[in-house]
Motif scaffolding. Structure first.
Motif, PDB file in Angstrom:
ATOM      1  N   UNK A  17       0.810  -1.214   0.000  1.00 26.87           N
ATOM      2  CA  UNK A  17       0.000   0.000   0.000  1.00 26.87           C
ATOM      3  C   UNK A  17       0.843   1.264   0.000  1.00 26.87           C
TER       4      UNK A  17
ATOM      5  N   UNK B 195       0.136   7.246   0.466  1.00 26.08           N
ATOM      6  CA  UNK B 195      -0.450   8.524   0.066  1.00 26.08           C
ATOM      7  C   UNK B 195      -1.792   8.348  -0.633  1.00 26.08           C
TER       8      UNK B 195
ATOM      9  N   UNK C 232      -5.658   7.168   0.377  1.00 28.20           N
ATOM     10  CA  UNK C 232      -6.544   6.697   1.433  1.00 28.20           C
ATOM     11  C   UNK C 232      -7.824   6.118   0.842  1.00 28.20           C
TER      12      UNK C 232
ATOM     13  N   UNK D 136     -15.403   2.960   7.246  1.00 27.83           N
ATOM     14  CA  UNK D 136     -14.495   3.724   8.110  1.00 27.83           C
ATOM     15  C   UNK D 136     -14.628   3.401   9.597  1.00 27.83           C
TER      16      UNK D 136
ATOM     17  N   UNK E   8      -1.562  14.457   4.899  1.00 27.50           N
ATOM     18  CA  UNK E   8      -2.970  14.111   4.734  1.00 27.50           C
ATOM     19  C   UNK E   8      -3.823  15.346   4.954  1.00 27.50           C
TER      20      UNK E   8
ATOM     21  N   UNK F  22      -8.007  15.222  -2.339  1.00 26.18           N
ATOM     22  CA  UNK F  22      -8.808  14.203  -1.666  1.00 26.18           C
ATOM     23  C   UNK F  22      -8.343  12.768  -1.911  1.00 26.18           C
ATOM     24  N   UNK F  23      -7.295  12.602  -2.713  1.00 22.40           N
ATOM     25  CA  UNK F  23      -6.682  11.271  -2.783  1.00 22.40           C
ATOM     26  C   UNK F  23      -6.055  10.954  -1.417  1.00 22.40           C
ATOM     27  N   UNK F  24      -5.749  12.018  -0.699  1.00 21.12           N
ATOM     28  CA  UNK F  24      -5.114  11.865   0.612  1.00 21.12           C
ATOM     29  C   UNK F  24      -6.060  12.258   1.732  1.00 21.12           C
ATOM     30  N   UNK F  25      -7.349  12.212   1.443  1.00 22.28           N
ATOM     31  CA  UNK F  25      -8.314  12.627   2.448  1.00 22.28           C
ATOM     32  C   UNK F  25      -8.252  11.717   3.666  1.00 22.28           C
ATOM     33  N   UNK F  26      -8.277  12.295   4.849  1.00 17.53           N
ATOM     34  CA  UNK F  26      -8.234  11.456   6.051  1.00 17.53           C
ATOM     35  C   UNK F  26      -9.605  10.882   6.410  1.00 17.53           C
ATOM     36  N   UNK F  27     -10.637  11.144   5.570  1.00 20.29           N
ATOM     37  CA  UNK F  27     -11.970  10.611   5.863  1.00 20.29           C
ATOM     38  C   UNK F  27     -11.909   9.091   6.004  1.00 20.29           C
ATOM     39  N   UNK F  28     -11.185   8.465   5.060  1.00 20.87           N
ATOM     40  CA  UNK F  28     -10.930   7.024   5.159  1.00 20.87           C
ATOM     41  C   UNK F  28      -9.562   6.883   5.796  1.00 20.87           C
ATOM     42  N   UNK F  29      -9.548   6.329   6.994  1.00 15.23           N
ATOM     43  CA  UNK F  29      -8.329   6.468   7.787  1.00 15.23           C
ATOM     44  C   UNK F  29      -7.165   5.577   7.379  1.00 15.23           C
ATOM     45  N   UNK F  30      -7.460   4.451   6.749  1.00 15.57           N
ATOM     46  CA  UNK F  30      -6.354   3.614   6.312  1.00 15.57           C
ATOM     47  C   UNK F  30      -5.479   4.449   5.388  1.00 15.57           C
TER      48      UNK F  30
ATOM     49  N   UNK G  63     -14.347  12.976  -1.988  1.00 14.49           N
ATOM     50  CA  UNK G  63     -13.338  12.017  -1.545  1.00 14.49           C
ATOM     51  C   UNK G  63     -13.663  10.595  -1.943  1.00 14.49           C
TER      52      UNK G  63
END
Lengths: 227, 668
Positions: free
Chosen positions: A16, A19, A21, A74, B238, B243-251, B391
């Protein structure tokens, strides 16, 4: 420097990229931190921090596919199924050269005995792999460069002054690999690599200014780049 | 990592001599279509040392018209992405705020307006170091002006606007024009001019984003992840800006990290963050949705002709393409920026040069091109679906590290196919030039060409293979084509069958040229020119045994034979020979049926009835019949069925009609 080599392969892999998410992209090959982490898994050391170094040789062509999976959504809030696209590596295979003073002897024993404390996998638990011992060498460090060098392993970009382009080869740049693992899930520094898509050796003119964090070993006339 | 690529993209843009307006447009939403109506109601509040002033302005010449960018560039706004847009969000670089309709309608409500102003001022960089008392005083002054003055401009219809605070105590404003300062307005109080420093806008925008990023973690005196350099302050990469790096989805956040410890993963210093922000803004400008017709050709099923025909272009989820390129090793940033500049602008086809890489041809991304890219660069194209602003991003395909010279070669092959071979093959199949629109579209772009040939499930892997100079196969293409033409032959849709064969032959041409020019390898497929010469030899009765040395050639000549016999048969009986005698009861036509029901019966029928067929027919038949026996022995009827059938129908439909005079002379 003592070097132990082992092979790892699987039908798929996923390393993974940190960068992404929402969608999950993979690095094109095993990052050095994962290779070291795998040694920790073999030896059964949790939160494995080491100053030992690894060199990565590609044994199969780098190939990726994107696959949509339904993952549980999530954390923290209501859990729901979320379609997520995951990029996977197809038939990945690598030879890891592990060198240093800390865990090399221990690793050699474990590999020779086909032992591993924890299960080993290529980035994700669904990509199990069994490390296969290849050999142990005592190798000399390459300290002075004259002309071009040929590397069996992927080469950090900062080492290359000029790449010798060979016809039919497909040279690629893989950026932003995490370089050092300092414990407690914390990473430091990054490194960019140049690799040949089919895993063929790279010939390059090195930069004269040495990078102290990258060690070069003479391996049967070729080079191993360790990070 | 995409992130490090984005930083590499952003760096040359940061260092470039980009004009001020362009830079503001890149870093904010100013100039975008969706923002234009905000500039129809501008509420300018001036705060002097002792007094305040108010002006209402419009930077739109007409309702819903374009914004006067020169006038408005000193007060750029950025619309919030995600969350409730009515609430103050993030950090504001300058005291200039987008106003939505409820904000404007609430101007008469002092309490709500005061809260709205206060929430924004405390999040505005130039006000961040001011004490609460001073700030409160300013909030009161602004509220007062909005309630008493701005409310006069509130109408019943929906209004969008911009609230600008021209607080002359802030050092971003001045009354004198300096280098790179932007005129905002004349003063409502003393008629003097008010300017804003453009450099302050840029640095505050970066500072604002840097502060936003720090909300997920910041550390002092740490090594930055990308440059590996020790830095005074680093922040988490983040954020919600990209939004490729959005922290909404935490993984992939580790469960061991605390909420504000995202810096344990990736951390960036201010310089890198600036380049990262420029890079993301650039990629947002470059990303292009693929056209609906392109999506249909890329993703509609190809196994069944009917299924594809009935697919609506709108039934596919929107897919966006993001193309970018980077030097393989490090390079001069100005050179890179000059190329980025061209990539950013959309181009019309007529303005293209031969040496330009048209991304529409090789990737389907419309109206983007890259001029003269050398092989020390690598091109990447990312395809994703979903809604970036929410996102909700799903990577669909990623073609990385394309060597430009390979892309140029592929482009040249496709262009040659469209410009010269399309009409030639269509002519052979008697398809008129004015009915080639769809066929042309299919073969004009690499994604549509490969998807129609191999199927949508193989599109990314085949694009990857072609653009990475890897061998490609033909077996699947022939099999799929054979399946479709069988389906069409059963339904007697000979016209559509011609289009299938047109595509097949054009793909073979692409395949041949790809092997010859890109892979530099020979492969055994015949070109259209070679088929034309076999056809000519057939018509002249000059076929040799080497004209029948492969299954495809036998299929082709057999097709010609059946067509020639069919014409005479139809003239005599008024019926179609293939439909009534060879392909009986709607069964699927096979090589064995063609041999037994077609070729062998033709001999008998010709003896029974004198058809007066030209002598070339007998010559060809005498060569084909033994070849068919050989095929049977080699089990090629089953093993190479698809190769035979595609070329059988090619020969059948390519045989030109013989003029009546010629036939009469021949019979004599």
């Amino acid at each position: 420097m003592k070097v132990v080599a082992f092979d790892i392969k699987s039908s798929l892999g996923h390393f993974r990229r940190p960068d992404t998410t929402a969608t999950q992209l993979t690095y094109p090959f095993i990052p050095p931190t994962v290779a070291k982490g795998m040694v920790g898994a073999i030896l059964g050391i949790e939160d494995f921090v080491t100053s030992d170094l690894v060199g990565i040789q590609l044994l199969s062509k780098v190939e990726m596919v994107s696959q949509q999976l339904s993952l549980l959504g999530k954390g923290g809030g209501t859990v729901f199924n979320r379609p997520t696209t995951v990029q996977l590596l197809v038939q990945p295979a690598y030879r890891i050269f592990y060198a240093g003073n800390e865990y090399v002897n221990q690793l050699e024993q474990f590999l020779k005995n086909n032992q591993s404390v924890y299960s080993t996998y290529l980035g994700s638990a669904y990509a199990l792999t069994k490390p296969a011992y290849v050999g142990t060498w005592q190798l000399n460090e390459v300290r002075s460069f004259t002309n071009t060098l040929t590397s069996k392993t992927v080469v950090p970009v900062q080492l290359i002054e000029e790449l010798v382009i060979e016809d039919g080869y497909s040279y690629q740049r893989a950026s932003g690999f995490m370089k050092n693992y300092v414990g407690e899930r914390t990473f430091e520094k990054s490194v960019d690599f140049i690799y040949e898509q089919h895993g063929r050796s790279l010939v390059f003119k090195p930069k004269l200014k040495r990078n102290s964090e990258i060690r070069l070993l003479d391996f049967e006339g070729d080079l191993l780049c360790l990070v | 990592m995409l992130l490090s690529d984005i930083i590499k993209i952003g760096k040359p843009i940061v260092e470039s001599p980009m004009p001020i307006i362009e830079r503001i447009q890149l870093l904010t939403d100013f100039g975008k279509e969706e923002v234009k109506n905000f500039y129809g109601h501008i509420f300018l509040i001036e705060i002097g040392r002792d007094n305040t002033g108010f002006q209402f302005k419009q930077f739109q010449d007409e309702k819903n018209g374009p914004v006067d960018l020169k006038k408005a560039c000193g007060i750029p706004i950025t619309l919030p992405s995600g969350g409730n847009p009515l609430h103050a969000q993030g950090v504001y670089p300058i005291p200039c705020y987008p106003m939505y309709d409820p904000h404007i309608k609430n101007f008469t409500d002092e309490k709500k307006t005061k809260k709205m102003v206060h929430d924004r001022l405390v999040r505005t960089i130039p006000y961040m170091d001011q004490d609460e008392k001073t700030l409160e005083k300013k909030v009161d002054l602004i509220t007062n002006m909005l309630v008493n003055e701005a409310s006069k401009y509130v109408t019943e219809e929906k209004q969008l606007g911009v609230l600008v605070i021209l607080d002359l105590s802030l050092n971003i404003y001045s009354n004198e024009s300096k280098e790179e300062s932007l005129f905002i307005s004349t003063s409502a109080m003393d008629n003097g001019s008010i300017y804003i420093q453009s450099s302050a806008i840029f640095s505050n925008i970066i500072e604002a984003r840097f502060l936003e990023a720090a909300e997920l973690g910041s550390e002092n005196e740490r090594v930055s992840t990308i440059s590996n350099e020790p830095s005074e302050k680093v922040v988490s990469a983040y954020n919600k800006g990209w939004l490729w790096l959005s922290p909404t989805w935490e993984m992939p956040r580790s469960i061991y990290w605390k909420e504000k410890e995202w810096t344990k993963g990736i951390r960036l210093n201010r310089k890198e963050y600036e380049a990262f922000f420029y890079g993301t803004q650039f990629l947002k400008q470059v990303q292009t949705p693929l056209h609906a017709s392109m999506l249909k050709e890329m993703f509609a099923p190809i196994q069944n002709v009917e299924a594809k025909k009935n697919m609506r272009p709108t039934s596919f989820e929107a897919i966006y393409g993001i193309p970018y390129f980077l030097p393989l090793l490090n390079k001069d940033s100005i050179e890179v920026y000059e190329k980025f500049k061209v990539l950013k602008n959309r181009y019309e086809e007529q303005n293209m040069k031969e040496s330009d890489l048209q991304l529409e041809i090789i990737s389907g991304v419309q109206k983007r091109m890259i001029p003269e890219l050398t092989d020390d660069y690598r091109l990447t194209i990312i395809y994703y679906s979903g809604t970036m602003s929410r996102g909700d991003i799903h990577i669909r395909g990623q073609i990385e590290d394309v060597v430009p010279s390979v892309a140029y070669q592929v482009q040249r092959i496709i262009k040659k196919n469209v410009n010269t071979l399309l009409n030639r093959v269509a002519d052979q199949l008697s398809i008129p030039e004015n009915q080639l629109q769809f066929a042309r579209f299919k073969v004009s772009h690499l994604p549509t060409l490969l998807s129609n040939a191999y199927g949508p499930g193989y599109i990314w892997s085949m694009m990857q293979a072609v653009l990475h100079r890897e061998p490609i196969g033909l077996e699947r293409v022939t099999k799929q084509t054979s399946r479709r033409i069988n389906e069409l032959a059963n339904k007697e849709e000979y016209w559509n069958l011609r289009y299938e064969l047109l595509f097949y032959h054009l793909f073979i041409e692409f395949y041949k040229q790809y092997y010859e020019t890109v892979l530099k390898e020979k492969e055994g497929k015949l070109s259209m020119q070679q088929w034309e010469s076999i056809l000519q030899r057939y018509l002249n009765g000059e076929l040799q045994s080497e004209d029948l040395d492969s299954t495809e050639k036998i299929g082709f000549v057999t097709g010609c034979l059946l067509q020639q016999f069919e014409r005479s048969y139809r003239a005599k009986t008024g019926k179609s020979y293939v439909d009534t005698r060879v392909m009986r009861f709607g069964s699927k036509l096979t090589p064995e049926m063609i041999w037994k029901n077609g070729l062998l019966r033709m001999q008998e029928l010709q003896k029974q009835w004198d058809f007066g067929i030209k002598s070339n027919y007998n010559h060809a038949l005498s060569l084909v019949l033994p070849s068919m026996i050989a095929m049977k022995e080699k089990q090629a009827f089953t093993k190479e069925k698809d190769e035979f059938m595609t070329m059988f129908w090619s020969g059948y439909l390519m045989l030109p009609k013989v003029k009546k005079e010629e036939t009469a002379n021949e019979s004599k």
